[in-house]
Design a protein around this motif. Structure first.
Motif, PDB file in Angstrom:
ATOM      1  N   HIS B   5     -24.696  62.310  29.627  1.00 52.32           N
ATOM      2  CA  HIS B   5     -25.027  60.892  29.724  1.00 52.32           C
ATOM      3  C   HIS B   5     -25.200  60.467  31.175  1.00 52.32           C
ATOM      4  CE1 HIS B   5     -22.855  61.401  25.839  1.00 52.32           C
ATOM      5  NE2 HIS B   5     -23.989  60.881  25.438  1.00 52.32           N
ATOM      6  N   ALA B   6     -24.461  61.095  32.049  1.00 53.05           N
ATOM      7  CA  ALA B   6     -24.637  60.812  33.472  1.00 53.05           C
ATOM      8  C   ALA B   6     -26.036  61.207  33.923  1.00 53.05           C
ATOM      9  CB  ALA B   6     -23.580  61.561  34.280  1.00 53.05           C
ATOM     10  N   VAL B   7     -26.507  62.360  33.457  1.00 56.50           N
ATOM     11  CA  VAL B   7     -27.848  62.819  33.811  1.00 56.50           C
ATOM     12  C   VAL B   7     -28.901  61.871  33.240  1.00 56.50           C
ATOM     13  CG1 VAL B   7     -29.532  64.663  33.469  1.00 56.50           C
ATOM     14  CG2 VAL B   7     -27.177  65.234  34.042  1.00 56.50           C
ATOM     15  N   LEU B   8     -28.725  61.487  31.993  1.00 54.52           N
ATOM     16  CA  LEU B   8     -29.650  60.528  31.381  1.00 54.52           C
ATOM     17  C   LEU B   8     -29.706  59.233  32.191  1.00 54.52           C
ATOM     18  CD1 LEU B   8     -28.781  60.962  27.576  1.00 54.52           C
ATOM     19  CD2 LEU B   8     -30.953  61.543  28.673  1.00 54.52           C
ATOM     20  N   ALA B   9     -28.530  58.735  32.568  1.00 54.06           N
ATOM     21  CA  ALA B   9     -28.471  57.480  33.329  1.00 54.06           C
ATOM     22  C   ALA B   9     -29.181  57.620  34.678  1.00 54.06           C
ATOM     23  CB  ALA B   9     -27.019  57.053  33.524  1.00 54.06           C
ATOM     24  N   ALA B  10     -29.046  58.790  35.281  1.00 53.91           N
ATOM     25  CA  ALA B  10     -29.670  59.014  36.584  1.00 53.91           C
ATOM     26  C   ALA B  10     -31.190  59.076  36.478  1.00 53.91           C
ATOM     27  CB  ALA B  10     -29.134  60.295  37.203  1.00 53.91           C
ATOM     28  N   LEU B  11     -31.677  59.549  35.329  1.00 53.36           N
ATOM     29  CA  LEU B  11     -33.124  59.712  35.150  1.00 53.36           C
ATOM     30  C   LEU B  11     -33.805  58.442  34.647  1.00 53.36           C
ATOM     31  CD1 LEU B  11     -33.304  63.288  33.553  1.00 53.36           C
ATOM     32  CD2 LEU B  11     -33.902  62.630  35.891  1.00 53.36           C
ATOM     33  N   LEU B  52     -33.921  64.979  24.383  1.00 52.07           N
ATOM     34  CA  LEU B  52     -33.485  63.720  24.999  1.00 52.07           C
ATOM     35  C   LEU B  52     -34.202  63.453  26.315  1.00 52.07           C
ATOM     36  CD1 LEU B  52     -29.650  63.970  24.255  1.00 52.07           C
ATOM     37  CD2 LEU B  52     -31.463  63.024  22.838  1.00 52.07           C
ATOM     38  N   ILE B  53     -34.761  64.484  26.897  1.00 53.64           N
ATOM     39  CA  ILE B  53     -35.623  64.327  28.069  1.00 53.64           C
ATOM     40  C   ILE B  53     -36.868  65.208  27.885  1.00 53.64           C
ATOM     41  CG2 ILE B  53     -33.730  63.809  29.679  1.00 53.64           C
ATOM     42  CD1 ILE B  53     -33.866  66.684  30.669  1.00 53.64           C
ATOM     43  N   THR B  54     -37.923  64.884  28.630  1.00 55.90           N
ATOM     44  CA  THR B  54     -39.095  65.783  28.678  1.00 55.90           C
ATOM     45  C   THR B  54     -39.409  66.116  30.115  1.00 55.90           C
ATOM     46  OG1 THR B  54     -40.375  63.747  28.412  1.00 55.90           O
ATOM     47  CG2 THR B  54     -40.486  65.385  26.628  1.00 55.90           C
ATOM     48  N   GLY B  55     -39.814  67.356  30.328  1.00 56.76           N
ATOM     49  CA  GLY B  55     -40.166  67.796  31.678  1.00 56.76           C
ATOM     50  C   GLY B  55     -41.643  68.087  31.780  1.00 56.76           C
ATOM     51  N   ARG B  56     -42.164  67.957  32.983  1.00 59.92           N
ATOM     52  CA  ARG B  56     -43.550  68.365  33.220  1.00 59.92           C
ATOM     53  C   ARG B  56     -43.596  69.102  34.550  1.00 59.92           C
ATOM     54  NH1 ARG B  56     -46.423  64.706  36.674  1.00 59.92           N
ATOM     55  NH2 ARG B  56     -45.035  63.051  37.381  1.00 59.92           N
ATOM     56  N   ASP B  57     -44.389  70.160  34.591  1.00 61.42           N
ATOM     57  CA  ASP B  57     -44.489  70.959  35.810  1.00 61.42           C
ATOM     58  C   ASP B  57     -45.402  70.279  36.814  1.00 61.42           C
ATOM     59  OD1 ASP B  57     -42.812  73.130  35.302  1.00 61.42           O
ATOM     60  OD2 ASP B  57     -44.290  74.009  33.943  1.00 61.42           O
ATOM     61  N   VAL B  58     -44.944  70.233  38.051  1.00 64.23           N
ATOM     62  CA  VAL B  58     -45.746  69.641  39.120  1.00 64.23           C
ATOM     63  C   VAL B  58     -45.954  70.691  40.204  1.00 64.23           C
ATOM     64  CG1 VAL B  58     -45.865  67.833  40.869  1.00 64.23           C
ATOM     65  CG2 VAL B  58     -44.848  67.344  38.632  1.00 64.23           C
ATOM     66  N   PRO B  64     -42.577  75.580  46.065  1.00 61.93           N
ATOM     67  CA  PRO B  64     -42.583  76.068  44.676  1.00 61.93           C
ATOM     68  C   PRO B  64     -42.864  74.933  43.699  1.00 61.93           C
ATOM     69  CG  PRO B  64     -40.531  76.676  45.805  1.00 61.93           C
ATOM     70  CD  PRO B  64     -41.294  75.803  46.736  1.00 61.93           C
ATOM     71  N   THR B  65     -43.445  75.274  42.589  1.00 61.49           N
ATOM     72  CA  THR B  65     -43.670  74.287  41.529  1.00 61.49           C
ATOM     73  C   THR B  65     -42.348  73.709  41.073  1.00 61.49           C
ATOM     74  OG1 THR B  65     -45.639  75.424  40.745  1.00 61.49           O
ATOM     75  CG2 THR B  65     -44.531  73.987  39.171  1.00 61.49           C
ATOM     76  N   LYS B  66     -42.313  72.400  40.909  1.00 57.43           N
ATOM     77  CA  LYS B  66     -41.074  71.793  40.412  1.00 57.43           C
ATOM     78  C   LYS B  66     -41.308  71.188  39.049  1.00 57.43           C
ATOM     79  CE  LYS B  66     -41.900  67.522  43.006  1.00 57.43           C
ATOM     80  NZ  LYS B  66     -41.337  66.616  44.021  1.00 57.43           N
ATOM     81  N   ARG B  67     -40.207  70.927  38.363  1.00 51.40           N
ATOM     82  CA  ARG B  67     -40.299  70.379  37.020  1.00 51.40           C
ATOM     83  C   ARG B  67     -39.602  69.028  37.002  1.00 51.40           C
ATOM     84  NH1 ARG B  67     -41.959  72.091  32.300  1.00 51.40           N
ATOM     85  NH2 ARG B  67     -40.859  71.454  30.412  1.00 51.40           N
ATOM     86  N   LEU B  68     -40.389  67.977  36.774  1.00 51.69           N
ATOM     87  CA  LEU B  68     -39.836  66.619  36.772  1.00 51.69           C
ATOM     88  C   LEU B  68     -39.468  66.190  35.359  1.00 51.69           C
ATOM     89  CD1 LEU B  68     -42.222  64.703  39.246  1.00 51.69           C
ATOM     90  CD2 LEU B  68     -39.976  65.706  39.711  1.00 51.69           C
ATOM     91  N   PHE B  69     -38.341  65.530  35.237  1.00 47.36           N
ATOM     92  CA  PHE B  69     -37.851  65.113  33.920  1.00 47.36           C
ATOM     93  C   PHE B  69     -37.773  63.600  33.797  1.00 47.36           C
ATOM     94  CE2 PHE B  69     -36.090  69.317  34.698  1.00 47.36           C
ATOM     95  CZ  PHE B  69     -36.352  69.977  33.511  1.00 47.36           C
ATOM     96  N   ARG B  70     -38.044  63.128  32.587  1.00 49.06           N
ATOM     97  CA  ARG B  70     -37.784  61.715  32.297  1.00 49.06           C
ATOM     98  C   ARG B  70     -37.171  61.591  30.903  1.00 49.06           C
ATOM     99  NH1 ARG B  70     -41.668  59.974  29.055  1.00 49.06           N
ATOM    100  NH2 ARG B  70     -43.519  61.272  28.838  1.00 49.06           N
ATOM    101  N   GLY B  73     -37.365  58.508  24.136  1.00 46.71           N
ATOM    102  CA  GLY B  73     -36.829  57.446  23.301  1.00 46.71           C
ATOM    103  C   GLY B  73     -35.481  57.803  22.716  1.00 46.71           C
ATOM    104  N   SER B  74     -35.372  59.031  22.196  1.00 46.54           N
ATOM    105  CA  SER B  74     -34.077  59.395  21.589  1.00 46.54           C
ATOM    106  C   SER B  74     -33.012  59.591  22.670  1.00 46.54           C
ATOM    107  CB  SER B  74     -34.211  60.635  20.714  1.00 46.54           C
ATOM    108  OG  SER B  74     -34.696  61.721  21.445  1.00 46.54           O
ATOM    109  N   GLY B  75     -33.453  59.912  23.892  1.00 52.42           N
ATOM    110  CA  GLY B  75     -32.499  59.973  24.999  1.00 52.42           C
ATOM    111  C   GLY B  75     -31.896  58.616  25.276  1.00 52.42           C
ATOM    112  N   LEU B  76     -32.746  57.608  25.261  1.00 51.03           N
ATOM    113  CA  LEU B  76     -32.280  56.239  25.479  1.00 51.03           C
ATOM    114  C   LEU B  76     -31.341  55.813  24.348  1.00 51.03           C
ATOM    115  CD1 LEU B  76     -32.594  53.895  27.426  1.00 51.03           C
ATOM    116  CD2 LEU B  76     -34.532  53.069  26.075  1.00 51.03           C
TER     117      LEU B  76
END
Lengths: 189, 189
Positions: B5-11, B52-58, B64-70, B73-76
């Motif tokens: 939940h801490a990770v979710l809150a941070a994202l 609960l989160i989805t990532g996309r490669d950037v 190096p390629t990084k993976r961003l998460f957000r 809906g079910s995460g919220l």
DNA sequence: AGGCCCATGTAATCTGTTACATGATTCC
DNA sequence: GGAATCATGTAACAGATTACATGGGCCT
């Protein structure tokens, strides 16, 4: 390995059984550390095995026999070493902070309820710490006691616990006020 | 399961990679939770697996390629549930308190040194929190911001971190003063 | 009769820390 | 040339929580 030193520190001033120790750590106050009974029984066994504490059986009538522990010389030495080593920084770890971090995306009614509960809990502990401090210093003023009293360690840790809970209470009440005011006036979301 | 939940809150407020998240949680501030990078990478993997989160490669050039998460809906929704559940009480867990509890049986010189270190550390963090708060509220007053600003969650948790570190600093300096005065005047032992 | 207090644990699981691994790029 | 930064992990271990177990005595 901080639990072992916490147990040693707790046994410095009085001889205690696992059960009594558990009350100090779990139910009662835990002003300087916190642990569950199971952890304590296990730690006491290890500490005795390693010669840092010694236990003696005390039979009681109408109660099960209990085992009282006290710190040995090498236990005290272990504590000395621990004190000399650098302490790790301490961080707050609190479910409520996570919830508040998410405050702008979540139902504030439920959150305010949690914060109010916590403020009440903090108030209870504030009163408890207050009473403990009064008992420890007796009829002396705080300054008097801290200057000349015996055993200021427990007093100082209790002061920290008191300040921490005051911080909790004040922050919780302020956060509730903020959330409620924002529900009234239209705050941006 | 508070880390998730801490990770979710941070994202919630920004899309982050594991690496960026680790800076927020470990090095930087961690005003509402604290965790090591390894724990975060593991948690991100689990959170994505559970939807609960989805990532996309950037892909980046020269990095190096990084993976961003957000958060999804079910995460919220998960965070909503978490907020509605009762929060566990929080306890201080701090090596230094253990050492101070044992203060009357241990070398106070070494102990005072540890306390002074901690006071300095707290001061650094106080300045950091102060700067973060100023950045968040911009040119508004604190009350103004808390009433009408967007995203007060992070501001409130930051306020708690600030108060906590002030408590640490004040308590440490006081404890040092007490210990040093007792070394001068003959306190009972 | 039912529940709480004393008193002590075991077992399974979850959470957190420590140590280690990899490989490119930029800064001094 | 060496250190720091970006970026992501694995593996082993230590620490903490949850659930469960036992059994007598006291109180209402």
């Amino acid at each position: 390995m901080a639990l072992r030193h916490a147990v040693l520190a707790a046994l410095l001033d009085e001889e205690l059984s696992g059960y009594q120790l558990a009350k100090v750590f779990d139910l009662g106050v835990a002003n300087f550390w916190h642990a569950r009974p199971q952890q304590l029984y296990a730690e006491l066994t290890r500490l005795e095995r390693d010669g840092l504490i010694t236990g003696r059986d005390v039979p009681q009538d109408a109660r099960p026999t209990k085992r009282l522990f006290r710190v040995t010389g090498s236990g005290l030495g272990e504590l000395e070493d621990f004190t000399a080593r650098a302490a790790k920084p301490s961080f707050i770890r609190d479910d409520l902070l996570i919830a508040v971090q998410a405050a702008d995306h979540v139902d504030t009614g439920a959150l305010a309820a949690r914060l109010t509960e916590r403020a009440a809990f903090a108030t209870t502990r504030i009163n408890l710490f207050d009473a403990m401090l009064r008992t420890m210093r007796g009829d002396r003023t705080e300054d008097e006691f801290l200057r000349h009293g015996a055993r200021v360690g427990p007093y100082l840790t209790c002061l920290r616990g008191l300040a921490f809970e005051r911080g909790n209470r004040d922050w919780c009440t302020r956060a509730v006020a903020v959330l409620q005011e924002r529900r009234g006036t239209g705050a941006r979301r």
